[in-house]
Design a protein around this motif. Structure first.
Motif, PDB file in Angstrom:
ATOM      1  N   MET A   1       0.634  -1.187  -0.017  1.00  0.00           N
ATOM      2  CA  MET A   1      -0.005  -0.039  -0.070  1.00  0.00           C
ATOM      3  C   MET A   1       0.946   1.226   0.054  1.00  0.00           C
ATOM      4  SD  MET A   1      -3.268   1.280   0.415  1.00  0.00           S
ATOM      5  CE  MET A   1      -4.101   2.809   1.094  1.00  0.00           C
ATOM      6  N   SER A   2       0.457   2.264  -0.998  1.00  0.00           N
ATOM      7  CA  SER A   2       1.160   3.464  -1.047  1.00  0.00           C
ATOM      8  C   SER A   2       0.230   4.555  -0.743  1.00  0.00           C
ATOM      9  CB  SER A   2       1.889   3.721  -2.435  1.00  0.00           C
ATOM     10  OG  SER A   2       2.300   4.881  -2.658  1.00  0.00           O
ATOM     11  N   SER A   3       0.844   5.503   0.590  1.00  0.00           N
ATOM     12  CA  SER A   3      -0.397   6.086   1.025  1.00  0.00           C
ATOM     13  C   SER A   3      -1.040   7.152   0.086  1.00  0.00           C
ATOM     14  CB  SER A   3       0.042   6.829   2.287  1.00  0.00           C
ATOM     15  OG  SER A   3       1.297   7.487   1.866  1.00  0.00           O
ATOM     16  N   ASP A   4       0.042   7.592  -0.900  1.00  0.00           N
ATOM     17  CA  ASP A   4      -0.654   8.796  -2.064  1.00  0.00           C
ATOM     18  C   ASP A   4      -0.988   7.899  -3.201  1.00  0.00           C
ATOM     19  OD1 ASP A   4       1.876   7.821  -2.734  1.00  0.00           O
ATOM     20  OD2 ASP A   4       2.683  10.075  -2.973  1.00  0.00           O
ATOM     21  N   CYS A   5      -1.407   6.694  -3.246  1.00  0.00           N
ATOM     22  CA  CYS A   5      -1.801   5.988  -4.538  1.00  0.00           C
ATOM     23  C   CYS A   5      -3.081   5.872  -4.494  1.00  0.00           C
ATOM     24  CB  CYS A   5      -0.964   4.548  -4.610  1.00  0.00           C
ATOM     25  SG  CYS A   5      -1.560   3.797  -6.044  1.00  0.00           S
ATOM     26  N   THR A   6      -3.864   6.578  -5.645  1.00  0.00           N
ATOM     27  CA  THR A   6      -5.195   6.391  -6.080  1.00  0.00           C
ATOM     28  C   THR A   6      -5.749   5.016  -5.971  1.00  0.00           C
ATOM     29  OG1 THR A   6      -5.257   8.694  -7.045  1.00  0.00           O
ATOM     30  CG2 THR A   6      -6.973   7.105  -7.609  1.00  0.00           C
ATOM     31  N   PHE A   7      -4.918   4.394  -6.826  1.00  0.00           N
ATOM     32  CA  PHE A   7      -5.455   2.577  -7.138  1.00  0.00           C
ATOM     33  C   PHE A   7      -5.288   1.832  -5.993  1.00  0.00           C
ATOM     34  CE2 PHE A   7      -5.247   2.571 -11.862  1.00  0.00           C
ATOM     35  CZ  PHE A   7      -6.222   3.441 -12.013  1.00  0.00           C
ATOM     36  N   CYS A   8      -4.325   2.205  -5.094  1.00  0.00           N
ATOM     37  CA  CYS A   8      -4.214   1.549  -3.662  1.00  0.00           C
ATOM     38  C   CYS A   8      -5.559   1.892  -2.975  1.00  0.00           C
ATOM     39  CB  CYS A   8      -2.986   2.004  -2.883  1.00  0.00           C
ATOM     40  SG  CYS A   8      -1.500   1.066  -3.211  1.00  0.00           S
ATOM     41  N   LYS A   9      -5.837   2.900  -2.951  1.00  0.00           N
ATOM     42  CA  LYS A   9      -7.050   3.636  -2.102  1.00  0.00           C
ATOM     43  C   LYS A   9      -8.313   3.089  -2.581  1.00  0.00           C
ATOM     44  CE  LYS A   9      -5.045   7.833  -0.512  1.00  0.00           C
ATOM     45  NZ  LYS A   9      -4.825   9.173  -0.821  1.00  0.00           N
ATOM     46  N   ILE A  46      -1.667  -5.627  -4.405  1.00  0.00           N
ATOM     47  CA  ILE A  46      -0.067  -5.006  -4.010  1.00  0.00           C
ATOM     48  C   ILE A  46       0.308  -3.766  -4.609  1.00  0.00           C
ATOM     49  CG2 ILE A  46       0.523  -7.092  -2.896  1.00  0.00           C
ATOM     50  CD1 ILE A  46       2.303  -7.376  -5.097  1.00  0.00           C
ATOM     51  N   HIS A  47       0.749  -2.607  -4.137  1.00  0.00           N
ATOM     52  CA  HIS A  47       1.665  -1.702  -4.963  1.00  0.00           C
ATOM     53  C   HIS A  47       2.780  -1.970  -5.670  1.00  0.00           C
ATOM     54  CE1 HIS A  47       1.905   2.709  -6.189  1.00  0.00           C
ATOM     55  NE2 HIS A  47       3.215   2.448  -5.706  1.00  0.00           N
ATOM     56  N   VAL A  48       2.441  -2.118  -6.924  1.00  0.00           N
ATOM     57  CA  VAL A  48       3.613  -2.008  -8.040  1.00  0.00           C
ATOM     58  C   VAL A  48       3.637  -0.994  -8.872  1.00  0.00           C
ATOM     59  CG1 VAL A  48       5.028  -3.489  -9.711  1.00  0.00           C
ATOM     60  CG2 VAL A  48       3.831  -4.698  -7.909  1.00  0.00           C
ATOM     61  N   PHE A  98       0.731   5.580 -11.430  1.00  0.00           N
ATOM     62  CA  PHE A  98       1.689   4.718 -11.305  1.00  0.00           C
ATOM     63  C   PHE A  98       1.360   3.640 -10.288  1.00  0.00           C
ATOM     64  CE2 PHE A  98       2.919   8.404 -13.513  1.00  0.00           C
ATOM     65  CZ  PHE A  98       3.704   7.816 -14.487  1.00  0.00           C
ATOM     66  N   HIS A  99       0.333   2.868 -10.597  1.00  0.00           N
ATOM     67  CA  HIS A  99       0.234   1.591  -9.825  1.00  0.00           C
ATOM     68  C   HIS A  99      -0.204   0.577 -10.987  1.00  0.00           C
ATOM     69  CE1 HIS A  99      -2.064  -1.040  -6.413  1.00  0.00           C
ATOM     70  NE2 HIS A  99      -2.117  -1.533  -7.638  1.00  0.00           N
ATOM     71  N   ILE A 100       0.585  -0.343 -11.254  1.00  0.00           N
ATOM     72  CA  ILE A 100       0.445  -1.392 -12.238  1.00  0.00           C
ATOM     73  C   ILE A 100      -0.842  -1.542 -12.461  1.00  0.00           C
ATOM     74  CG2 ILE A 100       0.707  -3.658 -11.431  1.00  0.00           C
ATOM     75  CD1 ILE A 100       2.750  -4.132 -13.870  1.00  0.00           C
TER      76      ILE A 100
HETATM   77 ZN    ZN Z   1      -0.683   1.767  -5.424  1.00  0.00          ZN
END
Ligand code: ZN
Ligand code: 5GP
Length: 114
Positions: A1-9, A46-48, A98-100
């Motif tokens: 998880m990346s805290s500033d990633c839209t797709f993680c959210k 998962i964040h890649v 930038f989340h695959i």
């Molecule tokens: Zn992400």
């Protein structure tokens, strides 16, 4: 998880999305700016960041994305007419998130790549 990633959210249900499929490993949802009648994004949980960060250790996720895209396409009657799978990488490849992710595009005649 990346805290500033839209797709993680989105994958953590912290941001809304029109989800069409979810399991332990991945989530699929409609693109916010569809380029075809079917435009689904399939992402790992998962964040890649991009294809550039794929390794022998995490590349199995790509097979899962492709197989899920195949299943969604088949459910929508796109297997026989056909569809397009796209994975953009970095700026010149047209990547903006930038989340695959794998784009599944179908439901109309798609033109050549540009
Ligand atoms: Zn992400
Ligand atoms: P890329 O250009 O990185 O290959 O693709 C990113 C895609 O994500 C674009 O097609 C864009 O419309 C979509 N997108 C960006 N932000 C959001 C969002 O918050 N929700 C959804 N559903 N799609 C998004």
């Amino acid at each position: 998880m990346s805290s500033d990633c839209t797709f993680c959210k989105i994958s953590q249900h912290e941001l809304p999305a029109d989800i069409v499929y979810e399991d332990d490993d991945l989530i699929a949802f409609n693109d916010i700016g569809p380029q075809a009648p079917t435009h689904v994004l399939i992402i790992p949980k998962i964040h890649v960041p991009s294809v550039n960060e794929l390794t022998e250790d995490n590349c199995d996720l790509v097979s899962k994305l492709v197989l899920r895209a195949k299943a969604i396409a088949a459910e929508r009657g796109l297997a026989e007419p056909g569809y397009r799978l796209v994975m953009n990488c970095n700026a010149e490849g047209g990547q903006t998130v930038f989340h695959i992710h794998l784009h599944l595009l179908g439901g109309r005649q798609l033109k050549g790549m540009g």
